[in-house]
Design a protein around this motif. Structure first.
Motif, mmCIF file in Angstrom:
data_model
loop_
_atom_site.group_PDB
_atom_site.id
_atom_site.type_symbol
_atom_site.label_atom_id
_atom_site.label_comp_id
_atom_site.label_asym_id
_atom_site.label_seq_id
_atom_site.Cartn_x
_atom_site.Cartn_y
_atom_site.Cartn_z
ATOM 1 N N LEU A 4 0.840 -1.191 0.000
ATOM 2 C CA LEU A 4 0.000 0.000 0.000
ATOM 3 C C LEU A 4 0.874 1.240 0.000
ATOM 4 N N ILE A 6 0.950 5.284 0.432
ATOM 5 C CA ILE A 6 0.196 6.403 0.998
ATOM 6 C C ILE A 6 0.969 7.671 0.675
ATOM 7 N N ARG A 12 -1.116 16.451 -7.084
ATOM 8 C CA ARG A 12 -1.341 15.179 -7.785
ATOM 9 C C ARG A 12 -0.221 14.922 -8.796
ATOM 10 N N GLN A 17 4.672 11.621 -4.980
ATOM 11 C CA GLN A 17 3.789 10.603 -5.542
ATOM 12 C C GLN A 17 4.520 9.789 -6.602
ATOM 13 N N GLU A 35 -1.515 -0.775 -4.337
ATOM 14 C CA GLU A 35 -2.584 0.219 -4.304
ATOM 15 C C GLU A 35 -1.971 1.515 -3.791
ATOM 16 N N VAL A 37 -3.008 5.458 -2.250
ATOM 17 C CA VAL A 37 -4.034 6.384 -1.765
ATOM 18 C C VAL A 37 -3.379 7.746 -1.555
ATOM 19 N N ARG A 38 -4.141 8.783 -1.836
ATOM 20 C CA ARG A 38 -3.675 10.160 -1.633
ATOM 21 C C ARG A 38 -4.459 10.745 -0.467
ATOM 22 N N LEU A 39 -3.754 11.045 0.619
ATOM 23 C CA LEU A 39 -4.416 11.533 1.819
ATOM 24 C C LEU A 39 -5.222 12.798 1.577
ATOM 25 N N MET A 42 -8.802 12.376 0.806
ATOM 26 C CA MET A 42 -9.604 11.670 1.801
ATOM 27 C C MET A 42 -10.061 12.634 2.892
ATOM 28 N N GLU A 64 -12.987 8.836 6.806
ATOM 29 C CA GLU A 64 -12.359 7.809 5.961
ATOM 30 C C GLU A 64 -11.137 7.152 6.591
ATOM 31 N N LEU A 68 -9.073 3.539 5.739
ATOM 32 C CA LEU A 68 -7.619 3.515 5.550
ATOM 33 C C LEU A 68 -6.963 2.533 6.518
ATOM 34 N N LYS A 71 -7.212 -0.808 5.073
ATOM 35 C CA LYS A 71 -6.199 -0.996 4.029
ATOM 36 C C LYS A 71 -4.833 -1.280 4.655
#
Length: 184
Positions: A4, A6, A12, A17, A35, A37-39, A42, A64, A68, A71
């Motif tokens: 994962l 994060i 973006r 990233q 996977e 995820v972008r905090l 969220m 959320e 998380l 995840k």
């Protein structure tokens, strides 16, 4: 194996990233499911400091973070990627990190699943790479309470504009190598 990523950056597709995406690409090449995820996308509220998580079943905040945490529980390895602002993680990282407190009991033990790895990926503008080591140490200290082991560290300075990381193909290759190592 599941890895994962994060990302705490509000930009973006920018430097931190991209660094995390390269780590995940290496992990995927080694057979992992990945996977990201972008905090900043969220809804994660700051900790209230109420300590009800020590007497009740989890955090009282309904947002959320619950998803998380699920995840995090389902991952074998986690990659936390952040830009460095003024010598520390950016603001978006701290509500997430502070809310991990709900996973620790009042005696600072935890029932969180053990045996996970944590890799840290940091980018910054003008700081020297050795100046990012204390941030890595801090993140590893926090996740250590949850039983994470050190899965590696990568950083790159001179990343002011969103695509500056592309000027450092050797770092992006090291990121892929780090991803492959996480899977071993």
């Amino acid at each position: 194996m599941k890895v994962l990523g994060i990302v705490t950056s509000p930009r973006r597709g920018a430097n931190s990233q991209t660094l995390v995406e390269n780590i995940l690409a290496g992990a995927k090449e080694a057979g992992a499911k990945t996977e990201i995820v972008r905090l900043c996308m969220m809804n994660i509220q700051p900790c209230l400091g109420c300590n009800k998580c020590k007497t009740e079943d989890g955090c009282v905040i309904e947002d959320e973070m619950t998803a998380l945490i699920e995840k995090l529980e389902g991952a074998d390895a986690v990659v936390l990627g952040s830009p460095i602002y003024w010598g520390r993680l950016n603001a978006q990282a701290y509500p997430f990190i502070d809310r991990l407190y709900a996973l620790v009991k009042s005696d600072f033990t935890t029932d969180f699943p053990k045996g996970k790895k944590l890799a840290v990926a940091l980018t910054c503008g003008g700081m020297e790479p050795e100046a990012m080591k204390p941030v890595n140490d801090y993140v590893k200290f926090v996740f250590g309470f949850l039983g994470f082991s050190d899965g590696g560290f990568i950083c790159q300075n001179h990343c002011l504009l969103p695509e500056d990381i592309a000027q450092f193909p050797e770092t992006l290759q090291k990121a892929k190598d780090l991803g492959r190592a996480l899977v071993k």
